[in-house]
Design an enzyme around this catalytic site. Structure first.
Site, short mmCIF file in Angstrom:
data_model
loop_
_atom_site.label_atom_id
_atom_site.label_comp_id
_atom_site.label_asym_id
_atom_site.label_seq_id
_atom_site.Cartn_x
_atom_site.Cartn_y
_atom_site.Cartn_z
CG MET A 14 -1.99 -1.08 1.21
SD MET A 14 -2.94 -1.18 -0.33
CE MET A 14 -3.86 0.33 -0.30
CG ASP A 33 9.58 0.00 5.00
OD1 ASP A 33 8.49 -0.21 4.47
OD2 ASP A 33 10.13 -0.82 5.78
CB VAL A 93 3.37 0.20 9.68
CG1 VAL A 93 4.16 1.50 9.49
CG2 VAL A 93 2.40 0.37 10.84
CE LYS A 100 -2.30 -0.59 10.98
NZ LYS A 100 -1.72 0.06 9.79
CB SER A 122 -7.66 -3.25 6.91
OG SER A 122 -6.67 -3.23 5.93
CG HIS A 143 -9.55 1.63 4.47
ND1 HIS A 143 -10.69 0.84 4.50
CD2 HIS A 143 -8.52 0.80 4.17
CE1 HIS A 143 -10.35 -0.40 4.23
NE2 HIS A 143 -9.05 -0.46 4.02
N1 NAD Z 1 -2.86 -4.85 1.03
C1 NAD Z 1 -4.07 -4.33 0.91
O1 NAD Z 1 -4.86 -4.68 0.01
C2 NAD Z 1 -4.57 -3.28 1.87
C3 NAD Z 1 -5.68 -2.51 1.52
C4 NAD Z 1 -6.10 -1.48 2.38
C5 NAD Z 1 -5.44 -1.28 3.57
N2 NAD Z 1 -4.36 -2.06 3.90
C6 NAD Z 1 -3.67 -1.77 5.16
O2 NAD Z 1 -2.48 -1.04 4.84
C7 NAD Z 1 -1.48 -1.32 5.84
C8 NAD Z 1 -0.23 -1.82 5.15
O3 NAD Z 1 -0.55 -2.99 4.44
P1 NAD Z 1 0.41 -3.53 3.27
O4 NAD Z 1 -0.40 -4.57 2.57
O5 NAD Z 1 0.99 -2.41 2.52
O6 NAD Z 1 1.55 -4.24 4.15
P2 NAD Z 1 3.02 -4.67 3.69
O7 NAD Z 1 3.43 -5.76 4.61
O8 NAD Z 1 3.05 -4.90 2.21
O9 NAD Z 1 3.90 -3.36 3.97
C9 NAD Z 1 4.14 -2.88 5.26
C10 NAD Z 1 5.49 -2.18 5.26
O10 NAD Z 1 5.66 -1.55 6.50
C11 NAD Z 1 7.01 -1.66 6.88
N3 NAD Z 1 7.13 -1.43 8.32
C12 NAD Z 1 7.03 -2.32 9.36
N4 NAD Z 1 7.17 -1.67 10.52
C13 NAD Z 1 7.37 -0.35 10.21
C14 NAD Z 1 7.58 0.82 10.98
N5 NAD Z 1 7.61 0.77 12.31
N6 NAD Z 1 7.73 2.00 10.34
C15 NAD Z 1 7.70 2.06 8.98
N7 NAD Z 1 7.51 0.98 8.20
C16 NAD Z 1 7.34 -0.20 8.81
C17 NAD Z 1 7.42 -3.05 6.42
O11 NAD Z 1 8.84 -3.15 6.29
C18 NAD Z 1 6.69 -3.13 5.09
O12 NAD Z 1 7.50 -2.69 4.02
C19 NAD Z 1 -2.12 -2.33 6.80
O13 NAD Z 1 -2.68 -1.66 7.88
C20 NAD Z 1 -3.20 -2.97 5.94
O14 NAD Z 1 -4.24 -3.54 6.71
C21 NAD Z 1 -3.89 -3.04 3.07
#
Ligand code: NAD
Length: 248
Positions: A14, A33, A93, A100, A122, A143
């Site tokens: 995301m 990140d 994250v 969070k 989410s 979101h």
């Molecule tokens: N994937 C989806 O379809 C989707 C859709 C809507 C919302 N979301 C939400 O978006 C958020 C991220 O999801 P994602 O799918 O991108 O996850 P992801 O695992 O692909 O990416 C998360 C990133 O955060 C980094 N990270 C971990 N701890 C961190 C910190 N303390 N500071 C900065 N970076 C940090 C990780 O290294 C990773 O690169 C979640 O809350 C998820 O529920 C995801």
């Protein structure tokens, strides 16, 4: 308040895509990140990924010059303070409440007092994140849906302490990003706001059908796409969202 500079926390599925969208419409973006490889991958996805800037050029959605200018507006960094020192931060994250909350506490300490703090959670209560800060009026859910460069979805989640001014600024930023913002109320007693509550109820029913031996997961997907003209069935949706729709 005018938003010019946006911080994005997390360069994953995301965060990288959100940064790409924000930069494409003219915001300066700083992506942070904790993982240097995630920053490299995030930049790659934003550039050559299935929904990246290069594919936008190929599909004539933007010019080569606009794509290059967008990429030049994004800074990928391991410097947390640089991402915090922006007008509006979007946290993306992993979906863990403890993480969070910690991130919001750190953000509150590092960001200028006027910075708006958004979460792309989410479904966690945004109030729990607001409570970790001394600026609950500036904390809001924004979101996004995956793939962020494609989906118009923008669920703006306001808590009982989010100010009208904050909501207005985020609606403005989401609109500038080409999204259709819809403001909903935070749900402290349930996971998910509107879209995911409805979606997960549907996935739970689909899984029950498979567990009861009524149909396979593939057959459920086929029936639902044929019946409702959805782009994917419930199980395909779960798989696609997890990968950022890169394999479909
Ligand atoms: N994937 C989806 O379809 C989707 C859709 C809507 C919302 N979301 C939400 O978006 C958020 C991220 O999801 P994602 O799918 O991108 O996850 P992801 O695992 O692909 O990416 C998360 C990133 O955060 C980094 N990270 C971990 N701890 C961190 C910190 N303390 N500071 C900065 N970076 C940090 C990780 O290294 C990773 O690169 C979640 O809350 C998820 O529920 C995801």
């Amino acid at each position: 308040m005018t938003v010019e500079r946006i911080g994005v926390l997390g360069a994953g599925v995301m965060g990288g895509a959100i940064a790409q969208v924000c930069a494409t419409v003219g915001f300066d973006v700083v992506v942070y990140d904790i993982d240097s490889e995630a920053l490299v991958a995030g930049k790659q996805h934003a550039t050559t990924g299935r929904f990246g800037l290069d594919s936008g050029v190929e599909r004539a959605k933007l010019t080569r010059e606009d794509a290059d200018a967008a990429l030049a507006r994004i800074t990928f960094t391991e410097d947390f303070a640089a991402a915090a020192h922006t007008d509006l931060v979007i946290e993306a994250v992993p979906e863990r409440l403890d993480l969070k909350i910690r991130v919001f506490r750190d953000l509150d300490a590092a960001a200028p007092p006027s910075t708006i703090l958004c979460s792309n959670s989410s479904g966690f209560p945004i109030q729990a994140l607001a409570a970790a800060t001394d600026r609950p009026e500036l904390v809001v859910g924004w979101h996004w849906a995956s793939p962020a460069p494609v989906m118009k979805f923008a669920e703006i989640v306001r808590t009982r302490t989010t100010s009208d001014a904050t909501v207005a600024v985020v609606i403005g930023a989401a609109t500038q990003c080409g999204k259709h913002p819809v403001v909903v109320q935070d749900t402290p007693m349930a996971w998910g706001y509107v879209a995911n509550r409805v979606y997960f109820a549907m996935v739970a029913e689909a899984q029950k059908i498979v567990n009861e031996g009524i149909a396979t997961a593939d057959d459920v997907d086929q029936l639902m796409t044929d019946c409702y003209r959805w782009p994917a069935g419930p199980f395909g949706m779960v798989k696609g969202a997890g990968s950022g729709w890169t394999a479909t």
